[in-house]
Design an enzyme around this catalytic site. Structure first.
Site, PDB file in Angstrom:
ATOM      1  N   LYS A  13       0.660  35.352 -19.140  1.00 51.52           N
ATOM      2  CA  LYS A  13       1.529  35.539 -17.814  1.00 51.52           C
ATOM      3  C   LYS A  13       2.686  34.494 -17.239  1.00 51.52           C
ATOM      4  O   LYS A  13       4.001  34.186 -17.691  1.00 51.52           O
ATOM      5  CB  LYS A  13       1.907  35.989 -16.876  1.00 51.52           C
ATOM      6  CG  LYS A  13       1.136  37.919 -16.958  1.00 51.52           C
ATOM      7  CD  LYS A  13       0.531  38.269 -16.147  1.00 51.52           C
ATOM      8  CE  LYS A  13      -0.577  38.621 -14.738  1.00 51.52           C
ATOM      9  NZ  LYS A  13      -1.126  38.027 -15.656  1.00 51.52           N
ATOM     10  N   ARG A  88       0.954  44.021  -8.297  1.00 56.56           N
ATOM     11  CA  ARG A  88      -0.509  44.083  -8.666  1.00 56.56           C
ATOM     12  C   ARG A  88      -1.221  45.397  -8.455  1.00 56.56           C
ATOM     13  O   ARG A  88      -1.882  45.955  -8.750  1.00 56.56           O
ATOM     14  CB  ARG A  88      -1.467  42.725  -8.757  1.00 56.56           C
ATOM     15  CG  ARG A  88      -1.734  41.833  -9.666  1.00 56.56           C
ATOM     16  CD  ARG A  88      -3.104  40.798  -9.362  1.00 56.56           C
ATOM     17  NE  ARG A  88      -3.639  40.441 -10.074  1.00 56.56           N
ATOM     18  CZ  ARG A  88      -3.115  39.296 -10.769  1.00 56.56           C
ATOM     19  NH1 ARG A  88      -2.195  38.299  -9.967  1.00 56.56           N
ATOM     20  NH2 ARG A  88      -3.761  38.635 -11.711  1.00 56.56           N
ATOM     21  N   ARG A 123      -8.806  28.957 -21.150  1.00 58.66           N
ATOM     22  CA  ARG A 123      -8.080  28.494 -20.956  1.00 58.66           C
ATOM     23  C   ARG A 123      -8.369  27.209 -19.999  1.00 58.66           C
ATOM     24  O   ARG A 123      -9.385  27.421 -19.281  1.00 58.66           O
ATOM     25  CB  ARG A 123      -7.558  29.337 -19.622  1.00 58.66           C
ATOM     26  CG  ARG A 123      -6.577  28.982 -18.745  1.00 58.66           C
ATOM     27  CD  ARG A 123      -6.095  30.000 -18.499  1.00 58.66           C
ATOM     28  NE  ARG A 123      -6.602  31.245 -17.703  1.00 58.66           N
ATOM     29  CZ  ARG A 123      -6.673  31.912 -17.290  1.00 58.66           C
ATOM     30  NH1 ARG A 123      -4.965  32.755 -17.225  1.00 58.66           N
ATOM     31  NH2 ARG A 123      -6.829  32.993 -16.072  1.00 58.66           N
ATOM     32  N   ARG A 156     -10.946  27.040 -14.416  1.00 59.10           N
ATOM     33  CA  ARG A 156     -11.161  28.055 -13.438  1.00 59.10           C
ATOM     34  C   ARG A 156     -11.871  28.345 -12.625  1.00 59.10           C
ATOM     35  O   ARG A 156     -12.621  29.460 -13.818  1.00 59.10           O
ATOM     36  CB  ARG A 156      -9.667  28.455 -13.202  1.00 59.10           C
ATOM     37  CG  ARG A 156      -8.631  28.424 -12.255  1.00 59.10           C
ATOM     38  CD  ARG A 156      -7.308  29.034 -12.826  1.00 59.10           C
ATOM     39  NE  ARG A 156      -7.690  30.381 -12.365  1.00 59.10           N
ATOM     40  CZ  ARG A 156      -6.867  31.203 -12.960  1.00 59.10           C
ATOM     41  NH1 ARG A 156      -5.674  31.176 -13.005  1.00 59.10           N
ATOM     42  NH2 ARG A 156      -7.275  32.832 -12.613  1.00 59.10           N
ATOM     43  N   ARG A 167     -11.998  41.264 -13.364  1.00 57.76           N
ATOM     44  CA  ARG A 167     -10.674  40.797 -13.127  1.00 57.76           C
ATOM     45  C   ARG A 167     -10.004  41.717 -13.929  1.00 57.76           C
ATOM     46  O   ARG A 167      -9.265  42.848 -13.842  1.00 57.76           O
ATOM     47  CB  ARG A 167     -10.475  39.777 -13.392  1.00 57.76           C
ATOM     48  CG  ARG A 167     -10.616  38.587 -12.184  1.00 57.76           C
ATOM     49  CD  ARG A 167     -10.644  37.621 -12.636  1.00 57.76           C
ATOM     50  NE  ARG A 167      -9.158  36.721 -13.099  1.00 57.76           N
ATOM     51  CZ  ARG A 167      -9.348  35.609 -13.925  1.00 57.76           C
ATOM     52  NH1 ARG A 167     -10.115  35.526 -13.993  1.00 57.76           N
ATOM     53  NH2 ARG A 167      -7.148  35.392 -14.228  1.00 57.76           N
TER      54      ARG A 167
HETATM   55  P1  ADP Z   1      -4.682  35.982 -14.053  1.00 57.39           P
HETATM   56  O1  ADP Z   1      -3.354  36.227 -13.995  1.00 57.39           O
HETATM   57  O2  ADP Z   1      -4.575  34.667 -15.263  1.00 57.39           O
HETATM   58  O3  ADP Z   1      -5.260  36.748 -13.796  1.00 57.39           O
HETATM   59  P2  ADP Z   1      -3.444  34.930 -11.449  1.00 57.39           P
HETATM   60  O4  ADP Z   1      -3.610  32.954 -11.310  1.00 57.39           O
HETATM   61  O5  ADP Z   1      -2.666  35.643 -11.651  1.00 57.39           O
HETATM   62  O6  ADP Z   1      -4.058  34.876 -12.086  1.00 57.39           O
HETATM   63  O7  ADP Z   1      -4.964  35.585 -10.049  1.00 57.39           O
HETATM   64  C1  ADP Z   1      -5.694  35.019  -9.872  1.00 57.39           C
HETATM   65  C2  ADP Z   1      -6.566  35.764  -8.650  1.00 57.39           C
HETATM   66  O8  ADP Z   1      -5.428  35.697  -7.233  1.00 57.39           O
HETATM   67  C3  ADP Z   1      -6.516  37.160  -9.288  1.00 57.39           C
HETATM   68  O9  ADP Z   1      -7.529  37.810  -9.421  1.00 57.39           O
HETATM   69  C4  ADP Z   1      -6.411  37.817  -7.391  1.00 57.39           C
HETATM   70  O10 ADP Z   1      -7.639  37.822  -7.040  1.00 57.39           O
HETATM   71  C5  ADP Z   1      -5.559  36.832  -6.649  1.00 57.39           C
HETATM   72  N1  ADP Z   1      -3.897  37.566  -7.179  1.00 57.39           N
HETATM   73  C6  ADP Z   1      -3.010  36.990  -7.175  1.00 57.39           C
HETATM   74  N2  ADP Z   1      -2.041  37.863  -7.059  1.00 57.39           N
HETATM   75  C7  ADP Z   1      -2.584  38.914  -6.098  1.00 57.39           C
HETATM   76  C8  ADP Z   1      -1.877  40.224  -5.859  1.00 57.39           C
HETATM   77  N3  ADP Z   1      -0.603  40.455  -6.369  1.00 57.39           N
HETATM   78  N4  ADP Z   1      -2.223  40.780  -5.567  1.00 57.39           N
HETATM   79  C9  ADP Z   1      -4.066  41.012  -5.061  1.00 57.39           C
HETATM   80  N5  ADP Z   1      -4.704  39.883  -5.292  1.00 57.39           N
HETATM   81  C10 ADP Z   1      -3.868  38.666  -6.225  1.00 57.39           C
END
Ligand code: ADP
Ligand code: ZN
Length: 210
Positions: A13, A88, A123, A156, A167
């Site tokens: 994404k 999400r 990654r 990360r 996740r």
């Molecule tokens: P990826 O898309 O690779 O999972 P992100 O950087 O988007 O990674 O998200 C990493 C973490 O940040 C998630 O696992 C969650 O803990 C938190 N997070 C990010 N966006 C949200 C969201 N919209 N709602 C809840 N938690 C979020």
């Protein structure tokens, strides 16, 4: 244009959000990046999010909704934006509706779980500016060094295999129902994530047209 990018963690994404940002000149907003920056700066919001993020769990809705409400007020969002990693959950999507924000399209990048697990191990992210890379699919010009700022590339903590599994479980349970939510509104466009970034980008741009 107001866009949402949906997809499992590691589906690409963020990478595609950057491509759309370059093409359309609208900001790509990553809640993950905002939370990581808060964590690094030791803010109160960062502290609240830390334990969830490190365990591969979603941060509570009220925290991320607050982040997005603030961010979307900024001037650069007035002509549109790309949301990467938000919403999400259904309550997060509902919060956007309650804010009166009309989303034009939701692009869902589909990648099967087996591929996600394999990809995540490769990654790497910049420790300074959060740009993301991949050992195979998105190599920096110089190994271990960020193209954009020269920062060191690191893995990360939440990209560790056990956390990736957690996740994915969260994704299927909490986030995937959004496909149905936006499909019913006629906004969902599905793109199959390809091996090569540029091939996925071609499909994403095509989905923006239709
Ligand atoms: P990826 O898309 O690779 O999972 P992100 O950087 O988007 O990674 O998200 C990493 C973490 O940040 C998630 O696992 C969650 O803990 C938190 N997070 C990010 N966006 C949200 C969201 N919209 N709602 C809840 N938690 C979020
Ligand atoms: Zn960098």
């Amino acid at each position: 244009m107001k866009l949402i990018l949906l997809g499992a963690p590691g589906a690409g994404k963020g990478t595609q959000a950057e491509k759309i940002c370059d093409k359309l000149g609208i900001p790509a907003i990553s809640t993950g990046n905002i939370i990581r920056a808060a964590l690094k700066n030791g803010t109160e919001m960062g502290l609240k999010a830390k334990s969830y993020m490190e365990a591969g769990q979603l941060v509570p809705d009220e925290v991320v909704i607050g982040i997005i409400q603030e961010r979307l007020k900024e001037d650069d969002c007035k002509d549109g934006f790309i949301l990467d990693g938000f919403p999400r959950t259904i309550p997060q999507a509902q919060a956007l509706e309650d804010m009166g924000i009309i989303i034009d399209k939701v692009i869902d990048i589909e990648v099967p779980d087996e591929k996600i697990t394999a990809r995540m191990s490769g990654r790497r992210v910049c420790s300074k500016c959060a740009n993301s890379y991949h050992l195979i699919y998105k190599q920096p010009k110089v190994a271990g060094v960020c193209d954009a700022c020269g920062g060191e590339l690191i893995q990360r903590r939440d990209d560790a295999p056990e956390t990736v599994q957690a996740r994915l479980v969260e994704y299927h349970e909490m986030t995937e129902p959004l496909k149905d939510f936006y499909s019913k509104l006629g906004k969902l466009r599905i793109v199959e994530g390809q091996e090569e970034v540029k091939d996925t980008t071609r499909l994403v741009f095509a989905a923006l047209e239709d």
